[in-house]
Enzyme design. Structure first.
Site, PDB file in Angstrom:
ATOM      1  N   SER A 126       0.830  -1.204   0.000  1.00 36.01           N
ATOM      2  CA  SER A 126       0.000   0.000   0.000  1.00 36.01           C
ATOM      3  C   SER A 126       0.861   1.249   0.000  1.00 36.01           C
ATOM      4  CB  SER A 126      -0.872  -0.022   1.256  1.00 36.01           C
ATOM      5  OG  SER A 126      -1.421   1.241   1.497  1.00 36.01           O
ATOM      6  N   TYR A 150      -1.483  -0.687  11.155  1.00 34.55           N
ATOM      7  CA  TYR A 150      -1.762  -1.306   9.852  1.00 34.55           C
ATOM      8  C   TYR A 150      -0.607  -1.035   8.885  1.00 34.55           C
ATOM      9  CZ  TYR A 150      -3.276  -1.166   5.005  1.00 34.55           C
ATOM     10  OH  TYR A 150      -3.314  -1.286   3.638  1.00 34.55           O
ATOM     11  N   LYS A 154       2.219  -3.577   6.979  1.00 42.52           N
ATOM     12  CA  LYS A 154       2.502  -3.657   5.527  1.00 42.52           C
ATOM     13  C   LYS A 154       4.000  -3.489   5.289  1.00 42.52           C
ATOM     14  CE  LYS A 154      -1.286  -4.605   3.460  1.00 42.52           C
ATOM     15  NZ  LYS A 154      -1.537  -5.644   2.466  1.00 42.52           N
TER      16      LYS A 154
HETATM   17  C1  UD1 Z   1      -6.855   4.900   3.753  1.00 39.90           C
HETATM   18  C2  UD1 Z   1      -5.863   4.556   4.815  1.00 39.90           C
HETATM   19  C3  UD1 Z   1      -4.638   3.971   4.155  1.00 39.90           C
HETATM   20  C4  UD1 Z   1      -5.037   2.734   3.363  1.00 39.90           C
HETATM   21  C5  UD1 Z   1      -6.115   3.094   2.357  1.00 39.90           C
HETATM   22  C6  UD1 Z   1      -6.636   1.829   1.722  1.00 39.90           C
HETATM   23  C7  UD1 Z   1      -6.327   6.133   6.621  1.00 39.90           C
HETATM   24  C8  UD1 Z   1      -5.828   7.309   7.407  1.00 39.90           C
HETATM   25  N1  UD1 Z   1      -5.565   5.733   5.595  1.00 39.90           N
HETATM   26  O1  UD1 Z   1      -6.280   5.847   2.879  1.00 39.90           O
HETATM   27  O2  UD1 Z   1      -3.688   3.626   5.131  1.00 39.90           O
HETATM   28  O3  UD1 Z   1      -3.919   2.210   2.705  1.00 39.90           O
HETATM   29  O4  UD1 Z   1      -7.200   3.736   3.014  1.00 39.90           O
HETATM   30  O5  UD1 Z   1      -7.613   2.102   0.812  1.00 39.90           O
HETATM   31  O6  UD1 Z   1      -7.377   5.584   6.906  1.00 39.90           O
HETATM   32  N2  UD1 Z   1     -12.595  11.152   3.594  1.00 39.90           N
HETATM   33  C9  UD1 Z   1     -13.631  11.990   3.955  1.00 39.90           C
HETATM   34  N3  UD1 Z   1     -14.769  11.424   4.475  1.00 39.90           N
HETATM   35  C10 UD1 Z   1     -14.906  10.071   4.644  1.00 39.90           C
HETATM   36  C11 UD1 Z   1     -13.834   9.223   4.271  1.00 39.90           C
HETATM   37  C12 UD1 Z   1     -12.690   9.810   3.756  1.00 39.90           C
HETATM   38  O7  UD1 Z   1     -13.546  13.205   3.821  1.00 39.90           O
HETATM   39  O8  UD1 Z   1     -15.963   9.623   5.136  1.00 39.90           O
HETATM   40  C13 UD1 Z   1     -11.390  11.741   2.975  1.00 39.90           C
HETATM   41  C14 UD1 Z   1     -10.106  11.493   3.727  1.00 39.90           C
HETATM   42  O9  UD1 Z   1      -9.868  12.485   4.691  1.00 39.90           O
HETATM   43  C15 UD1 Z   1      -9.073  11.518   2.579  1.00 39.90           C
HETATM   44  C16 UD1 Z   1      -9.861  10.944   1.386  1.00 39.90           C
HETATM   45  O10 UD1 Z   1     -11.227  11.127   1.714  1.00 39.90           O
HETATM   46  O11 UD1 Z   1      -8.700  12.830   2.271  1.00 39.90           O
HETATM   47  C17 UD1 Z   1      -9.617   9.475   1.141  1.00 39.90           C
HETATM   48  O12 UD1 Z   1      -9.834   8.753   2.330  1.00 39.90           O
HETATM   49  P1  UD1 Z   1      -9.845   7.145   2.363  1.00 39.90           P
HETATM   50  O13 UD1 Z   1     -10.715   6.632   1.296  1.00 39.90           O
HETATM   51  O14 UD1 Z   1     -10.148   6.736   3.766  1.00 39.90           O
HETATM   52  O15 UD1 Z   1      -8.360   6.752   1.964  1.00 39.90           O
HETATM   53  P2  UD1 Z   1      -6.954   7.205   2.612  1.00 39.90           P
HETATM   54  O16 UD1 Z   1      -7.130   7.930   3.874  1.00 39.90           O
HETATM   55  O17 UD1 Z   1      -6.164   7.871   1.533  1.00 39.90           O
END
Ligand code: UD1
Length: 337
Positions: A126, A150, A154
């Site tokens: 990842s 996590y 990895k």
């Molecule tokens: C997350 C994990 C990462 C993992 C990846 C797998 C965290 C901090 N990181 O990445 O370690 O490898 O998933 O797919 O969890 N967001 C919102 N509202 C939401 C959900 C997300 O605003 O309800 C935003 C987050 O702040 C971020 C973006 O959407 O800016 C993407 O979030 P997400 O899909 O959870 O992925 P990552 O955080 O990049």
């Protein structure tokens, strides 16, 4: 073409990879403990491809069960190792469960590969291993750093594998995925989380009326619109990277590491707008505080995968959100429906 063992074989990324591998002519042996997946995805892979797969319900933590699988399947020539827990928040609350599951599970797999002489492996890693990178786009030789258990697992799974590969003469490809999203264009397989922690599955459920609104975690990030920017990659493109990686393994040999992303970043608001367009109504959202451990911007440089694997992403944002919406609409209860 040999038989390929797929750990975590019923999961989201595996099910899409299985379709591509079967279509490329591979025979598959799937292994899963169903801790975050169901047999229904395996059934649908068979339905989509018209081919039967061999399936074992087993836990990677159970080395004897693993030995039995390898004994029963002496034609296995390579492994794709997807099987691991992957929820960041849960890993902070239950670190020992994460270390035990991901590390013990991987150690057992690598041990049994050593015992049986299987020397080829593609590892599902990842972009989380880059932590909060000093600059973007991220390249494979950037420093690695874990910001939660996590991510730590990895990184450790990568390191153990690299050491074993060197000592035992294995051919290993580590694929560092950015943010996998979307679904197969048939709408028959897709992501089916119990609770959606990631952005796109959450947006899908809001679009479907299952949840009220999207909470946007922070609008004061140092990005063009203030919301987080990520490198979203269509799961079918990601699946195809595994086919390329497997084909290249024997030829190239040694250990290789590749970023698997598009090289483009989209903000949370851009994702919500793109989804609103395909589902035909505005998806309600609200700004909320930043999520602990989040960062402003991450996207990868996929040039090495393009040069060495001959792989690059072909599907864009429209295909990502349209396929996610099709899967959500056709399967409102996921595989339970
Ligand atoms: C997350 C994990 C990462 C993992 C990846 C797998 C965290 C901090 N990181 O990445 O370690 O490898 O998933 O797919 O969890 N967001 C919102 N509202 C939401 C959900 C997300 O605003 O309800 C935003 C987050 O702040 C971020 C973006 O959407 O800016 C993407 O979030 P997400 O899909 O959870 O992925 P990552 O955080 O990049």
């Amino acid at each position: 073409m040999g038989k390929i063992l797929i750990t975590g074989g019923a999961g989201y990324i595996a099910s899409h990879t299985n379709v591509e591998l079967i279509e490329a002519g591979y025979e598959l042996v799937l292994l899963d403990n169903f801790c975050n997946s169901s047999m229904e995805s395996v059934r649908r892979v068979e339905e989509l491809t018209g081919k039967k797969v061999t399936f074992y319900e087993a836990d990677l933590k159970d080395i004897d069960a693993l030995r039995k699988v390898f004994e029963a399947e002496p034609e296995i020539t390579g492994v794709i190792h997807f099987g691991a827990l992957k929820a960041v928040g849960e890993s902070v609350e239950k670190p020992l469960m994460y270390y035990e599951n991901n590390i013990t599970g991987s150690l057992n797999l690598y041990k049994v590969m050593g015992e049986t002489g299987v020397k080829q492996l593609v590892f599902s890693s990842s972009a989380t291993v880059y932590g909060d990178p000093a600059s973007v786009p991220v390249k494979e030789d950037f420093p690695t750093q874990a910001t939660n258990p996590y991510g730590q697992t990895k990184l450790m799974m990568e390191q153990i594998l690299i050491d074993a590969a060197k000592a035992l003469g294995w051919d290993v490809t580590i694929l560092r995925y950015f943010n996998p999203v979307g679904a197969h264009d048939s709408g028959r397989i897709g992501e089916d989380p119990e609770y959606p922690n990631n952005l796109l599955p959450f947006v899908s459920q809001v679009a479907a009326g299952i949840r009220e609104k999207v909470m946007v975690f922070g609008n004061d990030w140092d990005t063009p619109d203030g919301t987080g920017v990520r490198d979203y990659i269509h799961v079918v493109d990601l699946a195809k990277a595994h086919v390329k990686a497997l084909a290249k393994l024997a030829e190239k040999g040694g250990v290789s590491i590749y970023n698997i992303g598009t090289g483009k970043g989209y903000s949370v608001l851009e994702m919500i707008e793109a989804f609103s367009k395909v589902c035909g109504h505005q998806i309600p959202y609200e700004f909320a505080p930043r999520r602990a451990g989040d960062i402003a911007t991450v996207y990868g440089d996929p040039a090495l995968a393009s040069a060495e694997l001959g792989w690059s992403a072909e599907l864009g944002l429209d295909e990502m959100v349209a396929s996610a919406w099709k899967w959500q609409s056709m399967n409102p209860k996921g595989y339970r429906g």
